[in-house]
Design a protein around this motif. Sequence first.
Motif, PDB file in Angstrom:
ATOM      1  N   THR A  54       0.842  -1.189   0.000  1.00 58.33           N
ATOM      2  CA  THR A  54       0.000   0.000   0.000  1.00 58.33           C
ATOM      3  C   THR A  54       0.881   1.244   0.000  1.00 58.33           C
ATOM      4  O   THR A  54       2.111   1.144   0.027  1.00 58.33           O
ATOM      5  CB  THR A  54      -0.968   0.013   1.208  1.00 58.33           C
ATOM      6  OG1 THR A  54      -1.938   1.050   1.018  1.00 58.33           O
ATOM      7  CG2 THR A  54      -0.236   0.234   2.516  1.00 58.33           C
ATOM      8  N   VAL A  56       0.709   5.519   1.551  1.00 61.47           N
ATOM      9  CA  VAL A  56       0.004   6.581   2.261  1.00 61.47           C
ATOM     10  C   VAL A  56       0.612   7.900   1.826  1.00 61.47           C
ATOM     11  O   VAL A  56       1.811   7.993   1.584  1.00 61.47           O
ATOM     12  CB  VAL A  56       0.076   6.419   3.799  1.00 61.47           C
ATOM     13  CG1 VAL A  56      -0.780   5.271   4.268  1.00 61.47           C
ATOM     14  CG2 VAL A  56       1.495   6.244   4.273  1.00 61.47           C
ATOM     15  N   THR A  83       2.616   4.864  10.211  1.00 55.51           N
ATOM     16  CA  THR A  83       1.728   3.995   9.438  1.00 55.51           C
ATOM     17  C   THR A  83       1.943   2.523   9.763  1.00 55.51           C
ATOM     18  O   THR A  83       0.991   1.767   9.897  1.00 55.51           O
ATOM     19  CB  THR A  83       1.944   4.242   7.930  1.00 55.51           C
ATOM     20  OG1 THR A  83       1.617   5.598   7.646  1.00 55.51           O
ATOM     21  CG2 THR A  83       1.091   3.328   7.087  1.00 55.51           C
ATOM     22  N   ASP A 161      -6.847  13.698  -4.331  1.00 60.50           N
ATOM     23  CA  ASP A 161      -7.237  12.362  -3.905  1.00 60.50           C
ATOM     24  C   ASP A 161      -7.513  11.448  -5.103  1.00 60.50           C
ATOM     25  O   ASP A 161      -7.209  10.250  -5.059  1.00 60.50           O
ATOM     26  CB  ASP A 161      -8.470  12.436  -3.000  1.00 60.50           C
ATOM     27  CG  ASP A 161      -8.741  11.130  -2.279  1.00 60.50           C
ATOM     28  OD1 ASP A 161      -7.775  10.504  -1.799  1.00 60.50           O
ATOM     29  OD2 ASP A 161      -9.913  10.737  -2.200  1.00 60.50           O
ATOM     30  N   LYS A 165      -5.731   7.754  -5.856  1.00 60.52           N
ATOM     31  CA  LYS A 165      -6.461   6.520  -6.186  1.00 60.52           C
ATOM     32  C   LYS A 165      -6.006   5.954  -7.539  1.00 60.52           C
ATOM     33  O   LYS A 165      -5.846   4.745  -7.701  1.00 60.52           O
ATOM     34  CB  LYS A 165      -7.957   6.782  -6.177  1.00 60.52           C
ATOM     35  CG  LYS A 165      -8.522   6.948  -4.773  1.00 60.52           C
ATOM     36  CD  LYS A 165     -10.012   7.180  -4.805  1.00 60.52           C
ATOM     37  CE  LYS A 165     -10.668   7.263  -3.469  1.00 60.52           C
ATOM     38  NZ  LYS A 165      -9.990   7.774  -2.369  1.00 60.52           N
ATOM     39  N   SER A 168      -2.799   4.218  -7.147  1.00 57.98           N
ATOM     40  CA  SER A 168      -3.008   2.905  -6.523  1.00 57.98           C
ATOM     41  C   SER A 168      -3.287   1.851  -7.579  1.00 57.98           C
ATOM     42  O   SER A 168      -2.754   0.738  -7.528  1.00 57.98           O
ATOM     43  CB  SER A 168      -4.199   2.949  -5.549  1.00 57.98           C
ATOM     44  OG  SER A 168      -3.916   3.752  -4.442  1.00 57.98           O
ATOM     45  N   GLU A 176      -5.631  -0.132  -1.437  1.00 57.02           N
ATOM     46  CA  GLU A 176      -5.665   1.207  -2.022  1.00 57.02           C
ATOM     47  C   GLU A 176      -4.994   2.241  -1.119  1.00 57.02           C
ATOM     48  O   GLU A 176      -5.140   2.194   0.106  1.00 57.02           O
ATOM     49  CB  GLU A 176      -7.114   1.635  -2.287  1.00 57.02           C
ATOM     50  CG  GLU A 176      -7.208   2.944  -3.046  1.00 57.02           C
ATOM     51  CD  GLU A 176      -8.639   3.262  -3.465  1.00 57.02           C
ATOM     52  OE1 GLU A 176      -8.885   3.233  -4.670  1.00 57.02           O
ATOM     53  OE2 GLU A 176      -9.465   3.520  -2.575  1.00 57.02           O
ATOM     54  N   VAL A 178      -4.112   5.847   0.652  1.00 56.67           N
ATOM     55  CA  VAL A 178      -4.945   6.813   1.355  1.00 56.67           C
ATOM     56  C   VAL A 178      -4.227   8.154   1.385  1.00 56.67           C
ATOM     57  O   VAL A 178      -3.019   8.211   1.609  1.00 56.67           O
ATOM     58  CB  VAL A 178      -5.216   6.346   2.807  1.00 56.67           C
ATOM     59  CG1 VAL A 178      -6.035   7.370   3.570  1.00 56.67           C
ATOM     60  CG2 VAL A 178      -5.894   4.990   2.813  1.00 56.67           C
ATOM     61  N   TYR A 180      -4.065  11.533   3.474  1.00 54.86           N
ATOM     62  CA  TYR A 180      -4.406  12.117   4.755  1.00 54.86           C
ATOM     63  C   TYR A 180      -4.128  13.618   4.747  1.00 54.86           C
ATOM     64  O   TYR A 180      -3.257  14.088   4.017  1.00 54.86           O
ATOM     65  CB  TYR A 180      -3.552  11.506   5.878  1.00 54.86           C
ATOM     66  CG  TYR A 180      -3.807  10.056   6.163  1.00 54.86           C
ATOM     67  CD1 TYR A 180      -4.914   9.661   6.914  1.00 54.86           C
ATOM     68  CD2 TYR A 180      -2.943   9.071   5.696  1.00 54.86           C
ATOM     69  CE1 TYR A 180      -5.132   8.313   7.199  1.00 54.86           C
ATOM     70  CE2 TYR A 180      -3.162   7.727   5.981  1.00 54.86           C
ATOM     71  CZ  TYR A 180      -4.259   7.367   6.730  1.00 54.86           C
ATOM     72  OH  TYR A 180      -4.474   6.042   7.006  1.00 54.86           O
TER      73      TYR A 180
END
Length: 184
Positions: A54, A56, A83, A161, A165, A168, A176, A178, A180
């Motif tokens: 993943t 972040v 994380t 955002d 995505k 990802s 997926e 994220v 923040y």
Amino acid sequence: MAKKNNPGKISQRMQKQNKGKKLSEVWIDGSYLSHIEKSGAAAVVTDHDGKLQTAVALDLNEGFPVSASRDTELWAAILAMNTVPAGQLGRLVCDNQDVATQISKIRGGTFKPDYFHPDISEALQRAVSKHPYMVVEKTVRGRGKIPIAHNFAQAAAESDDDQVKALSRRYNLKQEAVLYNVLP
């Protein structure tokens, strides 16, 4: 054993043990877009074999002290260490020598917190304490998973955002990514 002149360095023996424990690896990057005064940070998490798990990303545009590119790199390190669950981060890879140096100084007791904004100093020291056996490796920009982290960091700097995505999917992440706007 760690070199005596560098008490913050993790020994080669410990590095091998970390690999055997199947700890996560994280590749980080920060993005400071000075021409539009926006910044972001990202961490790409892989398993012990280097397979993407993943990512972040952290939008640093509101409420985070950032005055230079170095700050975004430090926030990326903090993001990575926050994380991954405590004690589960075996290797942190960055393309910024200051990140590796400051983590080594924290471990060696020579860190000077007044050199950084208090929010960065406190968060970095807290994050490092969660991962006592983490190896920190400085690499060259463009190697390994650094370009992937860089793409996520730029998307975070632009507060995008949808792009996070899309990245990802592009990198076929197991989970997926994220975006923040506060530290997780």
